[in-house]
Scaffold this active site. Structure first.
Site, PDB file in Angstrom:
ATOM      1  N   CYS A 173      -5.914   2.183   5.902  1.00  0.00           N
ATOM      2  CA  CYS A 173      -6.600   0.927   6.221  1.00  0.00           C
ATOM      3  C   CYS A 173      -6.013   0.387   7.530  1.00  0.00           C
ATOM      4  O   CYS A 173      -5.008   0.899   8.018  1.00  0.00           O
ATOM      5  CB  CYS A 173      -6.410  -0.075   5.086  1.00  0.00           C
ATOM      6  SG  CYS A 173      -4.758  -0.798   5.013  1.00  0.00           S
ATOM      7  N   HIS A 225       0.851  -1.188   0.000  1.00  0.00           N
ATOM      8  CA  HIS A 225       0.000   0.000   0.000  1.00  0.00           C
ATOM      9  C   HIS A 225       0.891   1.245   0.000  1.00  0.00           C
ATOM     10  O   HIS A 225       2.065   1.173   0.396  1.00  0.00           O
ATOM     11  CB  HIS A 225      -0.895   0.012   1.240  1.00  0.00           C
ATOM     12  CG  HIS A 225      -1.964  -1.034   1.215  1.00  0.00           C
ATOM     13  ND1 HIS A 225      -3.084  -0.959   2.010  1.00  0.00           N
ATOM     14  CD2 HIS A 225      -2.099  -2.176   0.493  1.00  0.00           C
ATOM     15  CE1 HIS A 225      -3.860  -2.004   1.784  1.00  0.00           C
ATOM     16  NE2 HIS A 225      -3.283  -2.766   0.872  1.00  0.00           N
ATOM     17  N   GLU A 228       1.114   3.820   1.917  1.00  0.00           N
ATOM     18  CA  GLU A 228       1.710   4.161   3.212  1.00  0.00           C
ATOM     19  C   GLU A 228       2.850   3.218   3.567  1.00  0.00           C
ATOM     20  O   GLU A 228       3.894   3.651   4.080  1.00  0.00           O
ATOM     21  CB  GLU A 228       0.658   4.108   4.334  1.00  0.00           C
ATOM     22  CG  GLU A 228      -0.470   5.108   4.180  1.00  0.00           C
ATOM     23  CD  GLU A 228      -1.687   4.565   3.439  1.00  0.00           C
ATOM     24  OE1 GLU A 228      -2.795   5.074   3.674  1.00  0.00           O
ATOM     25  OE2 GLU A 228      -1.538   3.628   2.619  1.00  0.00           O
ATOM     26  N   CYS A 285      -2.218  -0.419   7.314  1.00  0.00           N
ATOM     27  CA  CYS A 285      -1.378   0.775   7.228  1.00  0.00           C
ATOM     28  C   CYS A 285      -1.383   1.545   8.543  1.00  0.00           C
ATOM     29  O   CYS A 285      -0.342   2.054   8.975  1.00  0.00           O
ATOM     30  CB  CYS A 285      -1.834   1.653   6.075  1.00  0.00           C
ATOM     31  SG  CYS A 285      -1.519   0.887   4.460  1.00  0.00           S
TER      32      CYS A 285
END
Length: 157
Positions: free
Chosen positions: A84, A54, A56, A87
């Site tokens: 999320c 992801h 991040e 993350c």
């Protein structure tokens, strides 16, 4: 605490460029320390076949490499969307001091991302979650923690 719109605009631009270039999903992140960008990241899940890539997480990995540290103390993360659960946990583990986000989890859900489902799963007791989690060999597994506590050279985190 107020964030700097310039850093958020950079995170949003990373997310948008990631989509329009065909590299990945609409998520970008910027990590800042002392008013300077330390690292950036964009979603690379489909480009790398890595469900943990992801925006991040990519930014955290890049920042840790740049700073030669597993902790991002003194850093702020700007992310194009509310993190999320994975993350968010990584941001906490990295010890970032602030999170600034653009879109919210509901926006991600409306675009087809299942963040809301994951947040819901985390709130459930372990035995009610959709993926079964079965405790196996706890008496043996605890020995790793015994070794950790005894290890004189450990680096606590």
């Amino acid at each position: 605490m107020q964030g700097n719109p310039i850093f958020m605009q950079r995170a949003i631009a990373l997310a948008t460029d990631n989509v329009t270039s065909g590299r990945g999903g609409p998520f970008g992140a910027v990590i800042v320390r002392d008013g300077e960008i330390v690292a950036t990241g964009a979603n690379l899940v489909t480009a790398t076949n890595d469900p943990t890539a992801h925006g991040e997480i990519v930014a955290i990995r890049n920042a840790c490499t740049t700073l030669a540290s597993f902790q991002l103390t003194g850093c702020h993360i700007y992310t194009s969307c509310e993190p999320c659960p994975m993350c968010l946990a990584a941001i906490y583990w990295a010890r970032c001091e602030a999170i600034f986000y653009g879109s919210c989890a509901a926006d991600a859900a409306a675009a087809g991302f299942d963040d809301a489902f994951l947040y819901g799963e985390m709130k459930l007791p372990i035995d009610l979650r959709q993926i079964p989690a079965i405790n196996l060999l706890p008496e043996e597994a605890i020995l790793s923690f015994v070794a950790w506590r005894k290890h004189a050279g450990r680096i606590d985190y």
